[in-house]
Write a protein that holds these residues in place. Structure first.
Motif: not given
Ligand SMILES: CC(=O)SCCNC(=O)CCNC(=O)[C@H](O)C(C)(C)COP(=O)(O)OP(=O)(O)OC[C@H]1O[C@@H](n2cnc3c(N)ncnc32)[C@H](O)[C@@H]1OP(=O)(O)O
Length: 421
Positions: A11-16, A80-84, A86-93
């Motif tokens: 998900f490149p954007e913060r909200i998909t 909505l994803k978490d952009t701040s 990046r746990p384990a470099g994989k991001g979070a929702i």
């Protein structure tokens, strides 16, 4: 909410925004692109996990959001994803908001019915660790802009107390218009409709609503386009409707059927039409076969004798049948004994003989009980009381028992109206 794959890249954007196709969004330039089918699988996993987490947060017995349900409905999910971090470099929702247009019958403040098709809030969840951080508002605000609706134009599918507080705090929505279905609408839902003079798609929809009641009309659906009539679900069907019947029937109807093999064709399920989840057919109070089996294996119970004593003639139907079929009577009188042979002296006799036969059966049963008590086997019994001249040997107690049991069963069947004739 973390996943074993790269959510940030997915998900490149913060909200998909995802629709029923659950298509992966276009990836950032320079990002390695896995097979499209893998990406869709990842999206399905995310939707399923979000649905489960939301159901848990709302104490629902089953998720109302899943990839499968998304694919079979025209709903839209805002993720909505978490952009701040990046746990384990994989991001979070962080969470999601699911909306969709639904045909509803809603009551206005004069309690008149109105056919409307508003945008509905169907499911909404922000991860527990980040609730009350403004993420819910961010997501909701984005959806309002994207769908071009005002908060008071929405219908909410059975809102939770948290959501009601959320709507009150951020959008000043407080006074509801009482409804008879599960949807909540707020004051202003109808008022807005008078300001729609342009002959747009919206105005067309309004005029249709006005046929039912000329004063109010609900916010019109702009997207997606109109479905075929056959595709439209019953009015006011809530997405949560199917959860309602996930309760067991009361005891003893909830006794699980003893099924050796699963049924060849399980009953069909539907997604949100309010029908029951899998539930076996209602069981009778005591399974017939079970009763028969247990009665055959046991000598007659004292209660059974009591029953017989209080009901010597049986029901009128049974009496009639007995008169018409003397062989049945003969059979009872002779006890079908393997040892006693066939006593033709009972042929054509009436109730008196039958009573006599029953008395004999009882006497025999009593004496044979004694025999069984003594040797414990019943195989080669030794009589402790002198057997009568006509009495069959001791092994026939089971046969006598069967007759008594058969009468008990017959009585039960007659009382329960399950007699096969
Ligand atoms: C149709 C439906 O979907 S009904 C189901 C709604 N979903 C749920 O109930 C699941 C659990 N709850 C959540 O996921 C979230 O709390 C949401 C989605 C309701 C709100 O998201 P949040 O990110 O917490 O909202 P946000 O931070 O923007 O706004 C906070 C406001 O929401 C309301 N709110 C959020 N959490 C709570 C809570 N635990 N208790 C009471 N009010 C709450 C309050 O008005 C709060 O303002 P306050 O902190 O000043 O009291």
């Amino acid at each position: 909410m973390e996943f074993p794959f790269d959510v940030d890249a997915l998900f490149p954007e913060r909200i998909t925004v995802l629709d029923q196709h659950l298509r992966p969004p276009a990836r950032r330039p320079g990002t390695t692109t896995p097979a499209r089918v893998d990406l869709q699988q990842q999206i399905m996993t995310i939707v399923d996990e979000l649905g489960k987490a939301s159901a848990k947060a709302q104490h629902l017995p089953a998720p109302i959001t899943s990839a499968l349900r998304m694919q079979s409905n025209r709903h839209v999910i805002y993720v909505l994803k978490d952009t701040s971090a990046r746990p384990a470099g994989k991001g979070a929702i962080i969470g999601f908001l699911k909306v969709g247009y639904k045909k509803l019958f809603v009551l206005d403040d004069r309690e008149a019915h109105n056919e409307v098709e508003p945008l509905c809030i169907l499911d909404f969840y922000i991860h527990e660790s980040v609730q009350r951080h403004g993420h819910g508002r961010e997501l909701f605000q984005y959806m309002l802009q994207k769908e071009r609706v005002e908060p008071h134009q929405l219908a909410i599918d059975r809102p939770s107390p948290k959501l009601l507080k959320f709507l009150n705090k951020h959008y000043n929505l407080e006074t509801t218009v009482p409804q008879v279905n599960n949807f909540v609408i707020f004051e202003g839902f109808f008022a807005h409709q008078h300001r729609s003079p342009t002959p747009s798609l919206r105005a067309t929809r309004h005029s249709r609503a006005a046929v039912v009641d000329p004063i109010p009309a609900a916010p019109a659906r702009k997207l997606p386009p109109k479905r075929a009539e056959g595709d439209i679900k019953p009015y006011s069907s809530s997405d949560r409707e199917f959860l309602k019947v996930a309760v067991e029937p009361p005891w003893p109807l909830n006794r699980a059927p003893r099924r050796a093999t699963p049924p060849a064709h399980p009953p069909p399920r539907s997604s949100s039409l309010g029908n029951s989840p899998d539930r076996g057919p209602l069981r009778p109070f005591v399974p017939e076969q079970e009763l028969l089996r247990s009665l055959r294996l046991c000598p007659p119970h004292p209660t059974a004798r009591l029953l017989l004593a209080t009901d010597p003639g049986g029901s009128p139907a049974q009496r009639r049948r007995t008169r018409e079929t003397p062989w049945g009577l003969v059979a009872q009188s002779c006890h079908y004994s393997r040892h006693g042979g066939f006593n033709t002296s009972f042929l054509g006799t009436g109730n008196q003989e039958r009573k006599q036969g029953e008395q004999e059966a009882e006497d025999r049963s009593a004496s044979e009980d004694q025999v069984l008590l003594q040797d414990g086997s019943g195989e080669e019994p030794t009589h402790t009381v002198a057997p009568r001249a006509q009495a069959p040997p001791a092994q026939s107690w089971m046969v006598g028992g069967d007759i008594l049991n058969a009468r008990v069963i017959r009585n039960l069947q007659e009382r329960r109206n399950t007699r096969p004739w």
